[in-house]
Scaffold this motif. Structure first.
Motif, PDB file in Angstrom:
ATOM      1  N   SER A  78       0.839  -1.191   0.000  1.00  0.00           N
ATOM      2  CA  SER A  78       0.000   0.000   0.000  1.00  0.00           C
ATOM      3  C   SER A  78       0.879   1.249   0.000  1.00  0.00           C
ATOM      4  N   GLU A  79       0.264   2.389  -0.267  1.00  0.00           N
ATOM      5  CA  GLU A  79       1.016   3.646  -0.192  1.00  0.00           C
ATOM      6  C   GLU A  79       1.534   3.858   1.230  1.00  0.00           C
ATOM      7  N   GLU A  80       0.768   3.460   2.216  1.00  0.00           N
ATOM      8  CA  GLU A  80       1.219   3.578   3.612  1.00  0.00           C
ATOM      9  C   GLU A  80       2.488   2.758   3.837  1.00  0.00           C
ATOM     10  N   ASP A  81       2.559   1.560   3.252  1.00  0.00           N
ATOM     11  CA  ASP A  81       3.770   0.743   3.344  1.00  0.00           C
ATOM     12  C   ASP A  81       4.954   1.460   2.688  1.00  0.00           C
ATOM     13  N   LEU A  83       5.367   4.664   2.345  1.00  0.00           N
ATOM     14  CA  LEU A  83       5.757   5.775   3.213  1.00  0.00           C
ATOM     15  C   LEU A  83       6.516   5.272   4.438  1.00  0.00           C
ATOM     16  N   THR A  84       6.200   4.072   4.901  1.00  0.00           N
ATOM     17  CA  THR A  84       6.928   3.479   6.019  1.00  0.00           C
ATOM     18  C   THR A  84       8.389   3.248   5.639  1.00  0.00           C
ATOM     19  N   LYS A 135       6.625  13.508   5.540  1.00  0.00           N
ATOM     20  CA  LYS A 135       5.318  13.339   4.898  1.00  0.00           C
ATOM     21  C   LYS A 135       5.444  13.431   3.375  1.00  0.00           C
ATOM     22  N   LYS A 136       4.425  12.902   2.731  1.00  0.00           N
ATOM     23  CA  LYS A 136       4.347  12.961   1.279  1.00  0.00           C
ATOM     24  C   LYS A 136       4.127  14.407   0.864  1.00  0.00           C
TER      25      LYS A 136
END
Length: 158
Positions: A78-81, A83-84, A135-136
């Motif tokens: 995912s996008e969250e992954d 960003l992690t 952050k993005k």
């Protein structure tokens, strides 16, 4: 290339000293337990290319860190992954580490990362992310030159 190796050697030495002294926050433990490391170790992704510039100077990162990275995504992410993973790189490259005090948090400097995520070892781009200070961020036309192209590959990575 030599400067990057020297930087990594210096970081590894500093981390060894910190861990052996038992001083400050246990940065080594934080790095090894970071979710990005768990995903990498499980084979979810691998680094295709990475370049880090310390003391980079632009309108956004005066004296900060600029990372350019590409990732081979081997399993659904995912996008969250994503960003992690970028959070992990910021933790590693923008950490304020003192031999006496250990890990003291992030340096008071800007961090920017230009990341491209590819479908496995193909040149099929899944996503581009500009990551600025935790952050993005929006990608501008000027940013495009910083994203590594698919043919950039590290000898020791991915």
């Amino acid at each position: 290339m030599g400067k990057r190796k020297n930087f990594y050697k210096a970081m590894a030495l500093a981390l060894c000293i910190i861990v052996s002294c038992g001083c400050g926050k246990d940065h080594e433990l934080d790095l090894n337990n970071h979710e990005a490391m768990k995903m990498r170790d499980a084979g979810v992704y691998e680094v295709r290319y990475h370049s880090s510039h310390i003391g980079y100077n632009s309108s956004e990162t005066v004296g900060g860190v600029l990372d350019c990275i590409s990732i081979n995504v081997n399993e659904e992410m995912s996008e969250e992954d994503m960003l992690t993973i970028l959070d992990y790189y910021e933790l590693v490259h923008n950490g304020d580490i003192s031999v006496v005090d250990g890990y003291k948090g992030e340096r008071d400097e800007d961090y920017v990362c230009y990341a491209v995520f590819y479908d496995g070892d193909t040149d099929n781009e899944l996503q581009r992310i500009k990551y600025f200070n935790n952050k993005k961020a929006d990608i501008t036309d000027e940013d495009e030159a910083y994203f590594p192209p698919p043919y950039f590959r590290d000898e020791n990575e991915g």
